[in-house]
Structure formats: C-alpha cells, structure tokens
Scaffold this motif. Sequence first.
Motif, mmCIF file in Angstrom:
data_model
loop_
_atom_site.group_PDB
_atom_site.id
_atom_site.type_symbol
_atom_site.label_atom_id
_atom_site.label_comp_id
_atom_site.label_asym_id
_atom_site.label_seq_id
_atom_site.Cartn_x
_atom_site.Cartn_y
_atom_site.Cartn_z
ATOM 1 N N ASP A 87 0.836 -1.205 0.000
ATOM 2 C CA ASP A 87 0.000 0.000 0.000
ATOM 3 C C ASP A 87 0.871 1.255 0.000
ATOM 4 O OD1 ASP A 87 -2.179 -1.604 -0.005
ATOM 5 O OD2 ASP A 87 -2.731 -1.291 2.095
ATOM 6 N N CYS A 88 1.941 1.239 0.764
ATOM 7 C CA CYS A 88 2.859 2.388 0.800
ATOM 8 C C CYS A 88 3.484 2.611 -0.571
ATOM 9 C CB CYS A 88 3.939 2.164 1.834
ATOM 10 S SG CYS A 88 3.375 2.241 3.542
ATOM 11 N N SER A 91 1.323 4.627 -2.750
ATOM 12 C CA SER A 91 0.863 5.911 -2.231
ATOM 13 C C SER A 91 1.573 7.060 -2.938
ATOM 14 C CB SER A 91 1.112 5.983 -0.724
ATOM 15 O OG SER A 91 2.500 5.986 -0.471
ATOM 16 N N LYS A 92 1.019 8.257 -2.785
ATOM 17 C CA LYS A 92 1.610 9.448 -3.398
ATOM 18 C C LYS A 92 2.984 9.754 -2.802
ATOM 19 C CE LYS A 92 -2.806 11.713 -4.476
ATOM 20 N NZ LYS A 92 -3.631 12.943 -4.263
ATOM 21 N N GLN A 93 3.165 9.417 -1.524
ATOM 22 C CA GLN A 93 4.440 9.713 -0.847
ATOM 23 C C GLN A 93 5.612 9.039 -1.542
ATOM 24 O OE1 GLN A 93 4.466 8.542 3.257
ATOM 25 N NE2 GLN A 93 6.587 9.192 3.588
#
Length: 253
Positions: A87-88, A91-93
């Motif tokens: 999921d990370c 992500s946008k990060q």
Amino acid sequence: MDSEYSAQDVARCDLCKIAITQNYCDSCHVNLCKPCIVEHISADDGKHTIVPFQRRKSTLILAKCEIHQNKTCKYQCQDCDIFVCSDCAMSKQHKGHEYLKLEELFNTSKERIGKDKEDLDRILPTYEEIAIELENQIANLDEEYEKLTTEMSKQREEMHREVDKAINQMEEEICEIKLKHHNILKEHLNDIKQVQSLMQKTLVSLNEIEESNEVSPTIHYNSKVEEFRKLPPKVNISMPKFILTGKQGQCTK
C-alpha cells in the motif's frame, strides 16, 4: 540418563515433550508433533506458519508496516531507504520511487553472511594457532628468564673469581715492590747514618785540636769538609698506581 534430555535423542515436541517433532511453527519458533498443531494454533489469535520440521526457519519474518498495521513490509524504498508495504508503494508519498524486494535483499545478505562465515572459519584456526603459541610463550617465560638469571649469576661468580685472582696477584706484586723500596730506602739511610757518624767523629777531633796547644796535630791536620760538602743523591720512591684495563687491573711503577 532420560532419553528426553539426551544429546543424541531426536527432536521432541515442545508442547507435549513426548512425541517426535514432525512440524515447526516458523512464526513462534517451536517444535510440534501433529497432534499438538491444533492446540498450538488455537492457543491465540496470532498468525502461525506451520511447515515440515526439515523446512524450519524458512519463512521470512517481515516487519509490520508502521502506517498500515495489517500489512507487512515486503519492499525497500531505494529513495527513502525504508521498508514499505504494497500500500505504501502505491501511495503518493512514494510515487515514482524505486523498490527492491526484501526477500531478494534477504537472500543476498544471507549469501554474503555465509561467505563471511566461511572466511572466518578459515581464518579463525590461524588465530587459534597464534593464541596457542603466545600462551606457550607466556607459560615458558618464567622458565626461560630463570635460566637467563641463573646464567648471569654463574657469570658474575666467574667474574668475581677472575677479579679476586687478579687482585691477589697484584697484592703479591705490591708486596714485592714494597719490600724492594724498603730495602732501597734502608740502604740509603744506613749510608747517611755512616756519614753522620763520621762527621760527628770529625767534629770531636776538631774540637780537641782547636782546644789543644800541641803543635804537631794542628799542623798535620787535613781538612775533610769537602768530602762532606758533596751531599748524597736524594732518593725518591714512586708509589705504584692501580690502573683498571678491560676485565683486569694492573699495577705500574
């Protein structure tokens, strides 16, 4: 001895302590027999990974994601240098970042660790040999230094004997020189005393003649003053000197 604790006994189940181990929980790291698997799994709500005993510790223990608690980290973000879950990674990060699978990194590190272990296994015997050699040297140190001290003591005694021998010889030579000097001085003293005695006798005769009115002795008097005016040579005795040269000393006149 109880076979349960025998070093040569087969692996036993960690729960019942009796049955032979057939499986292994890679999550909890316990040995299990087949009857005890159900009891182990039902003991709590945790996740258990049951594998054959021969494949024990083959399941990777992945860290939990700090952001997504129900996920495990399977990747390493190369840009952020942190472990992340799937999921990370989406992500946008972490958009546009590069990732490496932790399983691949784990296997690479395991290979490097295995190589280091092999290298250390090859190197360690050399250090053990050096350590044994040093221990032997330390153990023999007192004995070797005792031999050295004993040899030095013997050498010192030998040197003392040589010195005593040389000194005794010089003392004999000094006694001979002393006797020679004593005889020279004594002989010269005797000569002086003889001249003194003759001079005293001459003075007595001169006094008698001087007080006498007899013509013949006075006229026939022959002076002996010139004989006495010539003084005897002065005798000087030079004391010998002790000179230390090398291992021995010597006396010089």
